[in-house]
Design a protein around this motif. Structure first.
Motif, mmCIF file in Angstrom:
data_model
loop_
_atom_site.group_PDB
_atom_site.id
_atom_site.type_symbol
_atom_site.label_atom_id
_atom_site.label_comp_id
_atom_site.label_asym_id
_atom_site.label_seq_id
_atom_site.Cartn_x
_atom_site.Cartn_y
_atom_site.Cartn_z
ATOM 1 N N ALA A 1 -8.425 -11.769 -1.032
ATOM 2 C CA ALA A 1 -7.446 -11.476 0.014
ATOM 3 C C ALA A 1 -6.701 -12.741 0.406
ATOM 4 N N ALA B 1 1.842 -5.574 3.352
ATOM 5 C CA ALA B 1 0.642 -5.945 2.598
ATOM 6 C C ALA B 1 0.769 -5.466 1.157
ATOM 7 N N GLY C 1 -1.388 -5.496 -2.938
ATOM 8 C CA GLY C 1 -2.656 -5.604 -3.640
ATOM 9 C C GLY C 1 -2.747 -6.874 -4.455
ATOM 10 N N VAL D 1 0.150 -1.861 -0.185
ATOM 11 C CA VAL D 1 -1.089 -1.352 0.402
ATOM 12 C C VAL D 1 -0.738 -0.664 1.715
ATOM 13 N N VAL E 1 -9.279 -1.027 0.650
ATOM 14 C CA VAL E 1 -8.979 -1.480 -0.708
ATOM 15 C C VAL E 1 -9.907 -2.639 -1.065
ATOM 16 N N SER F 1 -8.741 -5.465 -2.606
ATOM 17 C CA SER F 1 -7.988 -6.710 -2.543
ATOM 18 C C SER F 1 -6.722 -6.490 -1.730
ATOM 19 N N ILE F 2 -6.355 -7.481 -0.913
ATOM 20 C CA ILE F 2 -5.183 -7.317 -0.063
ATOM 21 C C ILE F 2 -4.571 -8.674 0.269
ATOM 22 N N HIS F 3 -3.241 -8.711 0.323
ATOM 23 C CA HIS F 3 -2.499 -9.895 0.765
ATOM 24 C C HIS F 3 -1.577 -9.446 1.883
ATOM 25 N N LEU F 4 -1.793 -9.998 3.084
ATOM 26 C CA LEU F 4 -1.163 -9.500 4.299
ATOM 27 C C LEU F 4 -0.315 -10.581 4.963
ATOM 28 N N ARG G 1 -9.162 -3.591 4.878
ATOM 29 C CA ARG G 1 -8.027 -2.793 5.315
ATOM 30 C C ARG G 1 -7.292 -3.581 6.398
ATOM 31 N N TYR G 2 -6.035 -3.239 6.640
ATOM 32 C CA TYR G 2 -5.286 -3.942 7.675
ATOM 33 C C TYR G 2 -4.681 -2.961 8.659
#
Length: 223
Positions: free
Chosen positions: A147, A160, A162, A169, A175, A177-180, A214-215
């Motif tokens: 992440a 966000a 993946g 996302v 999930v 993997s996440i980039h927020l 999750r975000y």
């Protein structure tokens, strides 16, 4: 955090009132000298403030955080003694992440990685993707991070993606993997890419016992 010494001090005093560890990095606006001075003084009074410009890895029980303080593009580093990181600093992140004993490993940075398209997390109101290309290379080659949490770009706050940085996302969806991009907590009105005006927002990143993420986004509703 803020641009002036008083602004940094006041912001840190507010953040320190919460009874949890507060991980802090400089972005592209802080004077590094003012930031370091304010952090040192605030840290003497508040043991929960962690300067992630110095402490590069926080290894908690169920997750780890690796920091990348500063910004990559000198054109947008506002102070003469601003915090400018270089490609070799990005390349070193994978080695820092390898020391973490907990998963997921989260990258904390001001700049997001470079992606593609108008819906990406690094799309700016200037009409281009302005994320850090070296960060993108590191993330794809190392596989060290599950992440990423990024303060910039403010106008893309609440977006966000993946692991491939392209797949969107959805809000409140678990999930692996996440980039927020969190957006800015500043109350100063800021036009967003979705057509709304932000007067303070925050991204919440949840982690469950299986390491899923999750975000959620909180926004201050202007009167």
């Amino acid at each position: 955090v803020a641009e002036t010494s008083a602004g940094i001090r006041d912001s840190l005093e507010v953040l320190a009132t919460v009874e949890v560890p507060v991980l802090v990095i400089p972005g592209n606006r802080e004077s590094y000298g003012r930031y370091m001075g304010a952090m040192a003084k605030a840290g003497e009074r508040h043991g929960n403030l962690i300067d992630m410009a110095i402490v590069r890895l926080v290894d908690a029980e169920r997750f780890a955080v690796v920091s990348l303080p500063g910004y990559y593009d000198p054109r947008y580093v506002h102070a003469k003694d601003g915090c400018l990181y270089r490609p070799e600093h990005v390349a070193a992140l994978a080695d820092i992440a390898a020391k973490a004993s907990s998963k997921p490993v989260i990258l904390l940075a001001h700049s997001p990685p470079k992606a593609k398209g108008r819906g990406a997390i690094d799309f700016a109101d200037a009409g281009a993707n302005v994320g850090d290309p070296d960060m993108t290379k590191m993330l794809k080659s190392s596989g060290a991070f599950n992440a990423g949490v990024y303060a910039n770009l403010h106008e893309a706050g609440g977006r966000a993606a993946g692991a491939n940085l392209q797949t969107k996302v959805r809000h409140n969806t678990w999930v692996s993997s996440i980039h927020l991009v969190t957006g800015s907590a500043n109350a100063m009105p800021w036009p967003m890419l979705d057509g709304r005006v932000s007067q303070g927002m925050a991204g919440l990143l949840d982690i469950d016992t299986k390491g899923r993420l999750r975000y959620r986004v909180m926004r201050i509703i202007a009167p």
